[in-house]
Design an enzyme around this catalytic site. Structure first.
Site, PDB file in Angstrom:
ATOM      1  N   ARG A   1      11.739 -15.374 -31.076  1.00 32.54           N
ATOM      2  CA  ARG A   1      11.619 -15.272 -29.619  1.00 32.54           C
ATOM      3  C   ARG A   1      11.302 -16.599 -28.962  1.00 32.54           C
ATOM      4  O   ARG A   1      11.452 -16.762 -27.757  1.00 32.54           O
ATOM      5  CB  ARG A   1      10.489 -14.303 -29.261  1.00 32.54           C
ATOM      6  CG  ARG A   1      10.740 -12.918 -29.709  1.00 32.54           C
ATOM      7  CD  ARG A   1      11.447 -12.206 -28.627  1.00 32.54           C
ATOM      8  NE  ARG A   1      11.814 -10.880 -28.994  1.00 32.54           N
ATOM      9  CZ  ARG A   1      12.516 -10.096 -28.193  1.00 32.54           C
ATOM     10  NH1 ARG A   1      12.896 -10.521 -27.029  1.00 32.54           N
ATOM     11  NH2 ARG A   1      12.838  -8.911 -28.578  1.00 32.54           N
TER      12      ARG A   1
ATOM     13  N   CYS B   1       9.229 -15.122 -24.716  1.00 33.72           N
ATOM     14  CA  CYS B   1       8.393 -15.564 -25.823  1.00 33.72           C
ATOM     15  C   CYS B   1       7.960 -14.293 -26.557  1.00 33.72           C
ATOM     16  O   CYS B   1       8.428 -13.208 -26.257  1.00 33.72           O
ATOM     17  CB  CYS B   1       7.181 -16.305 -25.288  1.00 33.72           C
ATOM     18  SG  CYS B   1       7.591 -17.551 -24.049  1.00 33.72           S
TER      19      CYS B   1
ATOM     20  N   LYS C   1      15.718 -15.993 -28.457  1.00 36.74           N
ATOM     21  CA  LYS C   1      16.648 -14.888 -28.645  1.00 36.74           C
ATOM     22  C   LYS C   1      17.105 -14.170 -27.377  1.00 36.74           C
ATOM     23  O   LYS C   1      18.268 -13.913 -27.203  1.00 36.74           O
ATOM     24  CB  LYS C   1      16.055 -13.889 -29.644  1.00 36.74           C
ATOM     25  CG  LYS C   1      17.008 -12.790 -30.091  1.00 36.74           C
ATOM     26  CD  LYS C   1      18.180 -13.306 -30.880  1.00 36.74           C
ATOM     27  CE  LYS C   1      19.153 -12.210 -31.251  1.00 36.74           C
ATOM     28  NZ  LYS C   1      20.437 -12.789 -31.666  1.00 36.74           N
TER      29      LYS C   1
ATOM     30  N   LYS D   1      29.160 -20.929 -30.787  1.00 36.83           N
ATOM     31  CA  LYS D   1      28.354 -20.940 -32.022  1.00 36.83           C
ATOM     32  C   LYS D   1      28.184 -22.362 -32.532  1.00 36.83           C
ATOM     33  O   LYS D   1      27.107 -22.739 -32.981  1.00 36.83           O
ATOM     34  CB  LYS D   1      29.010 -20.082 -33.124  1.00 36.83           C
ATOM     35  CG  LYS D   1      28.937 -18.599 -32.886  1.00 36.83           C
ATOM     36  CD  LYS D   1      27.563 -18.028 -33.162  1.00 36.83           C
ATOM     37  CE  LYS D   1      26.945 -17.355 -31.990  1.00 36.83           C
ATOM     38  NZ  LYS D   1      27.499 -16.289 -31.306  1.00 36.83           N
TER      39      LYS D   1
ATOM     40  N   GLU E   1      25.725 -24.310 -30.092  1.00 37.12           N
ATOM     41  CA  GLU E   1      24.305 -23.912 -30.080  1.00 37.12           C
ATOM     42  C   GLU E   1      23.608 -24.201 -31.403  1.00 37.12           C
ATOM     43  O   GLU E   1      22.397 -24.364 -31.450  1.00 37.12           O
ATOM     44  CB  GLU E   1      24.125 -22.454 -29.660  1.00 37.12           C
ATOM     45  CG  GLU E   1      24.568 -21.426 -30.657  1.00 37.12           C
ATOM     46  CD  GLU E   1      24.354 -20.000 -30.149  1.00 37.12           C
ATOM     47  OE1 GLU E   1      23.298 -19.703 -29.595  1.00 37.12           O
ATOM     48  OE2 GLU E   1      25.278 -19.184 -30.321  1.00 37.12           O
TER      49      GLU E   1
ATOM     50  N   GLU F   1      33.974 -17.863 -28.541  1.00 34.82           N
ATOM     51  CA  GLU F   1      32.799 -17.514 -29.348  1.00 34.82           C
ATOM     52  C   GLU F   1      32.561 -18.591 -30.424  1.00 34.82           C
ATOM     53  O   GLU F   1      31.428 -18.990 -30.687  1.00 34.82           O
ATOM     54  CB  GLU F   1      33.012 -16.115 -29.958  1.00 34.82           C
ATOM     55  CG  GLU F   1      32.113 -15.714 -31.110  1.00 34.82           C
ATOM     56  CD  GLU F   1      30.649 -15.525 -30.756  1.00 34.82           C
ATOM     57  OE1 GLU F   1      30.263 -15.760 -29.612  1.00 34.82           O
ATOM     58  OE2 GLU F   1      29.890 -15.162 -31.679  1.00 34.82           O
TER      59      GLU F   1
ATOM     60  N   TRP G   1       8.237 -20.209 -25.869  1.00 42.86           N
ATOM     61  CA  TRP G   1       9.414 -21.016 -25.525  1.00 42.86           C
ATOM     62  C   TRP G   1       9.086 -21.620 -24.164  1.00 42.86           C
ATOM     63  O   TRP G   1       8.925 -20.901 -23.178  1.00 42.86           O
ATOM     64  CB  TRP G   1      10.663 -20.133 -25.452  1.00 42.86           C
ATOM     65  CG  TRP G   1      11.909 -20.945 -25.314  1.00 42.86           C
ATOM     66  CD1 TRP G   1      12.687 -21.415 -26.325  1.00 42.86           C
ATOM     67  CD2 TRP G   1      12.503 -21.400 -24.099  1.00 42.86           C
ATOM     68  NE1 TRP G   1      13.728 -22.135 -25.809  1.00 42.86           N
ATOM     69  CE2 TRP G   1      13.647 -22.153 -24.455  1.00 42.86           C
ATOM     70  CE3 TRP G   1      12.202 -21.274 -22.752  1.00 42.86           C
ATOM     71  CZ2 TRP G   1      14.482 -22.753 -23.511  1.00 42.86           C
ATOM     72  CZ3 TRP G   1      13.020 -21.879 -21.815  1.00 42.86           C
ATOM     73  CH2 TRP G   1      14.154 -22.600 -22.199  1.00 42.86           C
TER      74      TRP G   1
ATOM     75  N   HIS H   1      46.687 -29.334 -19.933  1.00 45.52           N
ATOM     76  CA  HIS H   1      46.429 -29.438 -18.491  1.00 45.52           C
ATOM     77  C   HIS H   1      45.150 -30.219 -18.218  1.00 45.52           C
ATOM     78  O   HIS H   1      44.456 -29.964 -17.245  1.00 45.52           O
ATOM     79  CB  HIS H   1      46.379 -28.047 -17.860  1.00 45.52           C
ATOM     80  CG  HIS H   1      47.692 -27.336 -17.939  1.00 45.52           C
ATOM     81  ND1 HIS H   1      48.759 -27.634 -17.126  1.00 45.52           N
ATOM     82  CD2 HIS H   1      48.132 -26.377 -18.784  1.00 45.52           C
ATOM     83  CE1 HIS H   1      49.801 -26.870 -17.449  1.00 45.52           C
ATOM     84  NE2 HIS H   1      49.433 -26.099 -18.475  1.00 45.52           N
TER      85      HIS H   1
ATOM     86  N   ASN I   1       4.458 -13.328 -21.234  1.00 43.91           N
ATOM     87  CA  ASN I   1       5.906 -13.583 -21.244  1.00 43.91           C
ATOM     88  C   ASN I   1       6.392 -13.426 -19.818  1.00 43.91           C
ATOM     89  O   ASN I   1       5.903 -12.558 -19.096  1.00 43.91           O
ATOM     90  CB  ASN I   1       6.659 -12.537 -22.070  1.00 43.91           C
ATOM     91  CG  ASN I   1       6.467 -12.732 -23.551  1.00 43.91           C
ATOM     92  OD1 ASN I   1       5.936 -13.753 -23.984  1.00 43.91           O
ATOM     93  ND2 ASN I   1       6.901 -11.758 -24.312  1.00 43.91           N
ATOM     94  N   GLY I   2       7.415 -14.184 -19.438  1.00 39.36           N
ATOM     95  CA  GLY I   2       7.992 -14.005 -18.117  1.00 39.36           C
ATOM     96  C   GLY I   2       7.538 -15.089 -17.172  1.00 39.36           C
ATOM     97  O   GLY I   2       7.195 -16.205 -17.584  1.00 39.36           O
TER      98      GLY I   2
HETATM   99  C1  F6R Z   1      24.825 -16.762 -28.480  1.00 41.43           C
HETATM  100  C2  F6R Z   1      23.867 -15.807 -27.985  1.00 41.43           C
HETATM  101  C3  F6R Z   1      23.693 -15.664 -26.511  1.00 41.43           C
HETATM  102  C4  F6R Z   1      23.578 -14.175 -26.118  1.00 41.43           C
HETATM  103  C5  F6R Z   1      23.299 -14.060 -24.614  1.00 41.43           C
HETATM  104  C6  F6R Z   1      23.290 -12.623 -24.159  1.00 41.43           C
HETATM  105  O1  F6R Z   1      24.881 -16.783 -29.872  1.00 41.43           O
HETATM  106  O2  F6R Z   1      23.187 -15.153 -28.737  1.00 41.43           O
HETATM  107  O3  F6R Z   1      24.739 -16.282 -25.816  1.00 41.43           O
HETATM  108  O4  F6R Z   1      24.770 -13.538 -26.457  1.00 41.43           O
HETATM  109  O5  F6R Z   1      22.054 -14.651 -24.334  1.00 41.43           O
HETATM  110  O6  F6R Z   1      22.300 -11.898 -24.818  1.00 41.43           O
HETATM  111  P1  F6R Z   1      22.316 -10.317 -24.818  1.00 41.43           P
HETATM  112  O7  F6R Z   1      23.535  -9.893 -25.552  1.00 41.43           O
HETATM  113  O8  F6R Z   1      21.062  -9.934 -25.533  1.00 41.43           O
HETATM  114  O9  F6R Z   1      22.346  -9.880 -23.389  1.00 41.43           O
END
Ligand code: F6R
Length: 596
Positions: A31, A5, A591, A468, A471, A464, A79, A487, A103-104
């Protein structure tokens, strides 16, 4: 699992710190954005609290309505982890004049909660955070000062966390503790205000210089004749930490005319590639190792998967790519003369960090490929390669992926063998090209589910692309190697399913195209993303009513992943927009993932 957060707090000679708290929370919203709140001491030093469910805008309106006048306060954007998204569960949590944000995770909160209940406390929320406020308050009750009570409470917690607290009977004291989650402290250039926050983004526009706390640090911010702060390390000794420039600029944290951060960040991809290339001056020599292991999560993991193709082909070194959360809980066999590469945009992802600690304990060499060089992963690695993506605010990672993959290509091929002009041109031709991604997204948006397929280096881009889409658009999407579709997954194909086939005119083109024929034969719909030079080899495929084609400019085969990346990012963006979703703040996400 728990996602980080955002925390901000301020102690000032001014009486208007609520403006700083709200503007920082707006910047921190990426966040976490389930709920937000502030606690502050009013002019009579009475502790007040305002919390709202939803975006920071709701909180801002409530704070404006309350006409807050205050010199000290703490704020949080949440969050949800422990407990649902309700005002009761929103931070700050308050007990007997003590207010905290956190946070945490406090792992032993159930035991502490039982103990505090037996001492007569009643809990109003389902969160682990409420035990922090109550434990500090219970220590104060025994006669301790706020600082001593805070220190005693922190010593009793297990888990990873960043905590900030204020107390109404000590109105010139702001306290923070860091274990596992990031925390920074700084004083404004005019020396009128001091801040503790969970990251430099929160502090941009507020401080020019800041100090990142180290593991186990407690920070004490005081207002006497002047504002000052002291840092105590894990052993309790007063210590100095390095003062660094706050590199986050206003430009980094504003949309700069774009409708969303995600679109702004996709449109930065060519410039990010150029900057990453130009500033790359690491001597990583991957070819001198017998084995490379790459460990990461999410999009960063897919950057690793792509680099396996390059490293094995170009540097001829064996590569394993692993998901950090799996790696850290099995009993991995570490190979001699191996380099372990940890990829993380944020540098704070807990699974990646813990996997790195495991590797370090085994005496192996670790390299962090990170965007944030002050992050925990960067600080603990033996070697750092910093990508130059700049601050990434959109929750879905885009430009960082480009910088990660380019860095990995340079690491294995060598800088002089990588033609940045071609890569930049290739990305720009997608960004500035005449493509109707919005129109295509309109076709994809009602698909029951989606497949993204590719072979060779197009396969990791398919992974990837699928991540995208899911999500941001909440459409179930799977990335698959083209050859693997028959398969099993082909059973899902019918007229309500779109398959996006990534098939530039490379050595795999014919094979992927024949896989799309298998899909078309089952009434599936296909969006074929290929290159101009493939036109003559489509043999009428582009005339099939169930096929849409996108022709990207031809370039060197090695660089197709870059053009494809920008393409799939734009497609994901427009699909989410077509569905009317908030692309910068997709539901259920935040994030960086700082607790498993
Ligand atoms: C997807 C995305 C997440 C991050 C993952 C790793 O769009 O953003 O899948 O790639 O949480 O995050 P980092 O790179 O910060 O370790």
């Amino acid at each position: 699992m728990l996602l980080v957060c955002g925390i901000i707090s301020a102690l000032s000679y001014r009486n208007d710190i609520s403006n700083d708290l709200i503007s920082a929370l707006e910047r921190l919203e990426y966040r976490g954005y389930d709920s937000a709140g502030i606690a502050y001491l009013d002019n009579g030093n009475e502790l007040k609290r305002i919390r709202t469910v939803g975006k920071v805008q709701q909180l801002k309106e409530a704070v404006e309505k309350a006409n807050v006048k205050s010199h000290i306060g703490i704020g949080h954007t949440r969050w949800a982890t422990h407990g649902k998204v309700t005002e009761f569960n929103a931070h700050p949590h308050v007990t007997d004049g003590v207010a905290v944000v956190h946070n945490g995770i406090i792992e032993n909160y159930q035991d502490l909660r039982k103990r505090l209940i037996s001492e007569g406390y009643t809990f109003e929320s389902e969160t682990d955070t409420e035990v922090i406020a109550k434990l500090v308050a219970s220590h104060i009750k025994t006669g301790k000062t706020f600082l001593d009570a805070f220190k005693c409470a922190i010593a009793e917690f297990t888990g990873t966390f960043a905590i900030v607290a204020i107390y109404e009977k000590e109105p010139s004291l702001l306290l923070g503790a860091k274990r596992g989650s990031p925390m920074a402290v700084g004083i404004s250039p005019d020396k009128q205000s001091a801040y503790i926050a969970s990251d430099a983004v929160a502090l941009s526009t507020l401080v020019d210089e800041l100090v990142y706390l180290e593991e186990g640090d407690i920070v004490v911010v005081k207002k006497d004749a002047q504002l000052s702060y002291e840092i105590f390390d894990a052993s309790g000794s007063c210590t100095n930490r390095q003062v660094v420039q706050n590199k986050v600029s206003l430009n980094d944290v504003t949309k700069n005319g774009y409708e969303t951060f995600m679109l702004k960040e996709i449109f930065e991809e060519a410039a990010v590639a150029r900057r990453t290339y130009e500033r790359f001056n690491y001597d990583t020599e991957v070819a001198k190792y017998d084995n490379i292991s790459i460990i990461a999560c999410g999009t960063s993991y897919y950057a690793g998967v792509l680099s396996k193709y390059w490293i094995e082909e170009i540097a001829k070194v064996h590569v394993d790519v692993e998901i950090a959360s799996e790696f850290r809980y099995r009993k991995p066999v570490m190979r001699k003369n191996s380099l372990y590469i940890f990829i993380s945009q944020s540098g704070e992802t807990i699974d990646t960090l813990c996997a790195m600690r495991l590797v370090k304990e085994a005496g192996m060499k670790t390299l962090a490929l990170v965007n944030v060089d002050t992050s925990s992963i960067a600080r603990e690695a033996d070697y750092i390669v910093k990508i130059e993506a700049g601050v990434e605010v959109g929750v879905a990672s885009t430009k960082a992926f480009v910088a990660q993959t380019l860095s990995l290509l340079i690491m294995c091929a060598g800088k002089s063998a990588v033609h940045i002009d071609d890569i930049e041109h290739s990305i720009n031709s997608i960004l500035n090209g005449n493509y109707d991604f919005a129109g295509l997204a309109n076709k994809l948006k009602d698909s029951r589910c989606l497949f993204y397929i590719g072979r060779g280096t197009s396969y990791p881009i398919a992974l990837e692309g699928a991540l995208k889409i899911k999500e941001l658009s909440y459409i179930s999407a799977e990335g698959y190697p083209s050859g693997e579709i028959k398969h099993g997954p082909i059973a899902i194909i019918d007229e309500n399913v779109y398959t996006i086939a990534l098939a530039p005119f490379d050595q795999y083109f014919e094979k992927t195209v024949s896989n799309t024929q298998e899909i078309l034969a089952r009434n599936g719909k296909v969006l074929l993303i290929t290159t101009e030079d493939a036109r003559a080899s489509l043999h009428g495929l582009d005339e099939n009513a169930n096929v849409e084609c996108v022709f990207l400019p031809k370039c060197e085969t090695l660089y197709y992943p870059f053009a494809l990346t920008t393409t799939i990012h734009l497609l994901a963006y427009h699909t989410a927009k077509a569905k009317g979703y908030d692309v910068d703040k997709p539901r259920n996400l935040a994030k960086s993932v700082t607790v498993e």
